[in-house]
Write a protein that holds these residues in place. Sequence first.
Motif, PDB file in Angstrom:
ATOM      1  N   LEU A 147       0.841  -1.184   0.000  1.00 52.56           N
ATOM      2  CA  LEU A 147       0.000   0.000   0.000  1.00 52.56           C
ATOM      3  C   LEU A 147       0.880   1.239   0.000  1.00 52.56           C
ATOM      4  CD1 LEU A 147      -2.857   1.216   0.423  1.00 52.56           C
ATOM      5  CD2 LEU A 147      -2.402   1.033   2.875  1.00 52.56           C
ATOM      6  N   THR A 148       0.541   2.234  -0.798  1.00 51.91           N
ATOM      7  CA  THR A 148       1.343   3.448  -0.864  1.00 51.91           C
ATOM      8  C   THR A 148       0.489   4.677  -0.636  1.00 51.91           C
ATOM      9  OG1 THR A 148       1.038   3.792  -3.249  1.00 51.91           O
ATOM     10  CG2 THR A 148       2.856   2.346  -2.565  1.00 51.91           C
ATOM     11  N   ASP A 149       1.164   5.753  -0.215  1.00 53.28           N
ATOM     12  CA  ASP A 149       0.509   7.044  -0.096  1.00 53.28           C
ATOM     13  C   ASP A 149      -0.118   7.459  -1.417  1.00 53.28           C
ATOM     14  OD1 ASP A 149       0.569   8.277   2.460  1.00 53.28           O
ATOM     15  OD2 ASP A 149       2.729   8.431   2.337  1.00 53.28           O
ATOM     16  N   ALA A 150       0.609   7.217  -2.506  1.00 53.24           N
ATOM     17  CA  ALA A 150       0.140   7.665  -3.819  1.00 53.24           C
ATOM     18  C   ALA A 150      -1.194   7.022  -4.178  1.00 53.24           C
ATOM     19  CB  ALA A 150       1.188   7.344  -4.890  1.00 53.24           C
ATOM     20  N   GLU A 151      -1.373   5.735  -3.860  1.00 53.66           N
ATOM     21  CA  GLU A 151      -2.640   5.069  -4.147  1.00 53.66           C
ATOM     22  C   GLU A 151      -3.797   5.743  -3.416  1.00 53.66           C
ATOM     23  OE1 GLU A 151      -1.727   0.383  -4.863  1.00 53.66           O
ATOM     24  OE2 GLU A 151      -1.311   1.152  -2.864  1.00 53.66           O
ATOM     25  N   LEU A 152      -3.554   6.089  -2.156  1.00 51.99           N
ATOM     26  CA  LEU A 152      -4.610   6.713  -1.358  1.00 51.99           C
ATOM     27  C   LEU A 152      -4.921   8.120  -1.858  1.00 51.99           C
ATOM     28  CD1 LEU A 152      -3.464   5.583   2.197  1.00 51.99           C
ATOM     29  CD2 LEU A 152      -5.289   4.611   0.805  1.00 51.99           C
ATOM     30  N   VAL A 153      -3.875   8.881  -2.170  1.00 49.48           N
ATOM     31  CA  VAL A 153      -4.087  10.241  -2.678  1.00 49.48           C
ATOM     32  C   VAL A 153      -4.860  10.199  -3.989  1.00 49.48           C
ATOM     33  CG1 VAL A 153      -2.918  12.266  -3.625  1.00 49.48           C
ATOM     34  CG2 VAL A 153      -2.096  11.245  -1.501  1.00 49.48           C
ATOM     35  N   LYS A 154      -4.481   9.268  -4.863  1.00 47.21           N
ATOM     36  CA  LYS A 154      -5.172   9.171  -6.150  1.00 47.21           C
ATOM     37  C   LYS A 154      -6.644   8.829  -5.951  1.00 47.21           C
ATOM     38  CE  LYS A 154      -5.031   6.864 -10.667  1.00 47.21           C
ATOM     39  NZ  LYS A 154      -4.368   5.822 -11.495  1.00 47.21           N
ATOM     40  N   ALA A 155      -6.913   7.860  -5.089  1.00 49.54           N
ATOM     41  CA  ALA A 155      -8.302   7.459  -4.857  1.00 49.54           C
ATOM     42  C   ALA A 155      -9.128   8.621  -4.327  1.00 49.54           C
ATOM     43  CB  ALA A 155      -8.342   6.285  -3.875  1.00 49.54           C
ATOM     44  N   LEU A 156      -8.559   9.372  -3.385  1.00 52.22           N
ATOM     45  CA  LEU A 156      -9.292  10.491  -2.809  1.00 52.22           C
ATOM     46  C   LEU A 156      -9.474  11.615  -3.826  1.00 52.22           C
ATOM     47  CD1 LEU A 156     -10.623  11.471  -0.222  1.00 52.22           C
ATOM     48  CD2 LEU A 156      -8.439  12.516   0.433  1.00 52.22           C
ATOM     49  N   LEU A 157      -8.425  11.893  -4.592  1.00 55.62           N
ATOM     50  CA  LEU A 157      -8.528  12.928  -5.627  1.00 55.62           C
ATOM     51  C   LEU A 157      -9.638  12.612  -6.618  1.00 55.62           C
ATOM     52  CD1 LEU A 157      -4.883  13.940  -6.639  1.00 55.62           C
ATOM     53  CD2 LEU A 157      -6.745  15.510  -6.098  1.00 55.62           C
ATOM     54  N   LEU A 158      -9.660  11.371  -7.088  1.00 58.72           N
ATOM     55  CA  LEU A 158     -10.658  10.991  -8.093  1.00 58.72           C
ATOM     56  C   LEU A 158     -12.059  11.004  -7.509  1.00 58.72           C
ATOM     57  CD1 LEU A 158      -8.841   8.105 -10.020  1.00 58.72           C
ATOM     58  CD2 LEU A 158      -8.921  10.538 -10.541  1.00 58.72           C
ATOM     59  N   SER A 159     -12.197  10.514  -6.268  1.00 56.79           N
ATOM     60  CA  SER A 159     -13.530  10.479  -5.680  1.00 56.79           C
ATOM     61  C   SER A 159     -14.060  11.886  -5.415  1.00 56.79           C
ATOM     62  CB  SER A 159     -13.521   9.668  -4.380  1.00 56.79           C
ATOM     63  OG  SER A 159     -12.706  10.294  -3.403  1.00 56.79           O
ATOM     64  N   ARG A 160     -13.159  12.819  -5.039  1.00 56.06           N
ATOM     65  CA  ARG A 160     -13.599  14.188  -4.763  1.00 56.06           C
ATOM     66  C   ARG A 160     -13.716  15.029  -6.034  1.00 56.06           C
ATOM     67  NH1 ARG A 160     -14.472  11.697  -1.027  1.00 56.06           N
ATOM     68  NH2 ARG A 160     -14.112  12.158   1.193  1.00 56.06           N
ATOM     69  N   SER A 161     -13.230  14.516  -7.149  1.00 50.80           N
ATOM     70  CA  SER A 161     -13.275  15.280  -8.400  1.00 50.80           C
ATOM     71  C   SER A 161     -14.396  14.834  -9.320  1.00 50.80           C
ATOM     72  CB  SER A 161     -11.926  15.145  -9.136  1.00 50.80           C
ATOM     73  OG  SER A 161     -10.874  15.627  -8.350  1.00 50.80           O
ATOM     74  N   ARG A 162     -15.150  13.814  -8.898  1.00 47.88           N
ATOM     75  CA  ARG A 162     -16.268  13.369  -9.722  1.00 47.88           C
ATOM     76  C   ARG A 162     -17.388  14.387  -9.642  1.00 47.88           C
ATOM     77  NH1 ARG A 162     -14.681   8.083  -7.563  1.00 47.88           N
ATOM     78  NH2 ARG A 162     -13.635   7.019  -9.266  1.00 47.88           N
ATOM     79  N   GLY A 163     -18.029  14.605 -10.748  1.00 48.24           N
ATOM     80  CA  GLY A 163     -19.034  15.654 -10.845  1.00 48.24           C
ATOM     81  C   GLY A 163     -20.285  15.350 -10.030  1.00 48.24           C
ATOM     82  N   SER A 164     -20.862  16.387  -9.490  1.00 49.72           N
ATOM     83  CA  SER A 164     -22.180  16.316  -8.857  1.00 49.72           C
ATOM     84  C   SER A 164     -23.071  17.328  -9.572  1.00 49.72           C
ATOM     85  CB  SER A 164     -22.049  16.635  -7.361  1.00 49.72           C
ATOM     86  OG  SER A 164     -21.446  17.898  -7.180  1.00 49.72           O
ATOM     87  N   VAL A 165     -24.227  17.560  -9.049  1.00 52.17           N
ATOM     88  CA  VAL A 165     -25.155  18.471  -9.720  1.00 52.17           C
ATOM     89  C   VAL A 165     -24.517  19.852  -9.858  1.00 52.17           C
ATOM     90  CG1 VAL A 165     -27.403  19.586  -9.586  1.00 52.17           C
ATOM     91  CG2 VAL A 165     -27.139  17.212  -8.811  1.00 52.17           C
ATOM     92  N   GLY A 166     -24.391  20.316 -11.085  1.00 49.23           N
ATOM     93  CA  GLY A 166     -23.843  21.642 -11.359  1.00 49.23           C
ATOM     94  C   GLY A 166     -22.336  21.727 -11.273  1.00 49.23           C
ATOM     95  N   VAL A 167     -21.638  20.578 -11.103  1.00 48.27           N
ATOM     96  CA  VAL A 167     -20.177  20.577 -10.983  1.00 48.27           C
ATOM     97  C   VAL A 167     -19.584  19.702 -12.081  1.00 48.27           C
ATOM     98  CG1 VAL A 167     -18.220  20.008  -9.503  1.00 48.27           C
ATOM     99  CG2 VAL A 167     -20.332  20.902  -8.495  1.00 48.27           C
ATOM    100  N   THR A 168     -18.555  20.207 -12.750  1.00 46.45           N
ATOM    101  CA  THR A 168     -17.908  19.464 -13.832  1.00 46.45           C
ATOM    102  C   THR A 168     -17.138  18.276 -13.278  1.00 46.45           C
ATOM    103  OG1 THR A 168     -17.640  21.516 -15.069  1.00 46.45           O
ATOM    104  CG2 THR A 168     -16.292  19.643 -15.760  1.00 46.45           C
TER     105      THR A 168
END
Length: 567
Positions: free
Chosen positions: A189-210
């Motif tokens: 397990l690496t820091d990079a894996e966790l950072v990537k997962a969090l970045l992608l999950s927080r960057s997914r669009g919601s209503v009115g957000v790209t």
Amino acid sequence: MTTSAGEASLEPLLVGDISGRFYVPAYQRGYRWGEVEVRRLLDDIWGSRDRPYYLQPVVVKRYGEEWELVDGQQRLTTLFLIFQYMKAAGLQSSGADYSLRYETRVDSAAYLEELDPGRSQENIDFFHIHEAYRCIAAWFDDRGSRRQYVANKFYGALFEHVRVIWYEAVGDLDAATLFTRLNVGRIPLTDAELVKALLLSRSRGSVGVTDRALEIAAQWDVIERDLRDPELWAFITGKGAQDPTHISLLLDTIAGGPTGRSRPPFHTFETLRERIEAAPQEVWNEVVDLHSLVLGWFESRSLFHKIGFLITRRTSFRDLIELSKDKPKSRFEAELDRLIREDLALSEAGLRDLSYHSDKAPRALLLMNIETVRRRKHSSERYSFREHAIGAWSLEHVHAQNAERLNRAEQWKEWLRLHRRALVALDEIGQAEKEPILGKVDEVLAKPVIAAADFRPLELRLTELLSVGADSSDGGMDSIANLALLDAGDNSALSNSVFAVKRAAVLDRDRKGSYIPVCTRNVFLKYYSPADEHQMYFWSPQDREHYLDEMVSVLRDYLLSDREAFL
């Protein structure tokens, strides 16, 4: 704990938030953790106290209304038993919020709930489950009067800072194949894996957000690929390409904090987590900007060589990033020159006086090689920091006076073979003078075992014949003027050889594609000696002086004045 179709998901999940029904398929063995593994898990969780602690991934796949547990059965079962014990012992009011069932061991699910000691001998699964439960009870009992306090803190930790890495595999992936791959070679397990997962999950669009997740994922892959260029990676790290993820260098730099072995596990993820959750794009922009800066350094031949030298000399990447902030390129490069001058810490007189035993000799020769390449105008050639990182570089005498350091018969035999070959090729010595010594060499080489009494007289005579013009009465054998950088490995016979033998070996390596530092190649090609002085088989005092003069000329911009050296 959901993901869109066809897309894998990786995210940290508090143990207390694990819920649902887990199905353990037939391709997995039963529960097999013993006392060592169970106690280690208990001790690690308790030892983490209020610090973040991560268990290895729990890999799952949707199976109707359940989760198919691809990997993590041992961890989830043990955690389930810990919950069960604390509830049964009256230490906590509730147990785990999940359940486990088994395709081939249907009774095990019920046994997990009842944990009847009387049935522990019915099968191997029941036995191991009961032994783990007994170990958990003993661990809490060892806390004596503090047992309730420990249970409260332990239970709180499972809901506050102890996490599993939740990996949900894509729906069309064959789970049995994935299980085999995960357990044949476990991926750390690496820091990079966790950072990537969090970045992608927080960057997914919601209503009115790209939705920026796909763009970030694509950029992530490009950055990782760029940093995996062996020459680029060696130039900014001084290492080969053994790291599992290279983008972690950028993430660690942005996060700051301790470096090396003193850096706590998952420090980068924990440091960046709040920022990513609040403003993922802002954090990602920093990564992209840092990547662009590194590429700019790499593409500039001058910066590449100066930074590469400093990194090789243990200047940290993070310090160079700080040094470059808010500075134009010219000012930054001037600061690099200052650092190189401070690291070399030599005047001209000091450089000329360096010897084999000085710790400054290797850095002076390294800088000479790097600067020789850097100063070539209209050239795309670069010093290979990758080769430097993976090689066994050492100071080698251009001309060795004797073979006193050789003390084994195999070494003596190889030394005689090398020097016989050099003597045969040497036209400056007549055949009549060669033949007697060649005959004695052949006679000794024909013996099953060479004795010191056979070798030492031949060593003296061959060294004498092959050292004409390389008089060492001026004490120059250990001078930096008789030293070069060479990846000699463990070939001690070559290391203790005269110039003619080493010259032939170096040129042969060069023809075969080995990396020979430019100044080392130049030395054995007599590049620094005037054409009218060329004699290709000896390394004379005049050759040494020309080499030393060139060294001073190449390094002049980094040498201290006599006054600076005195101070």
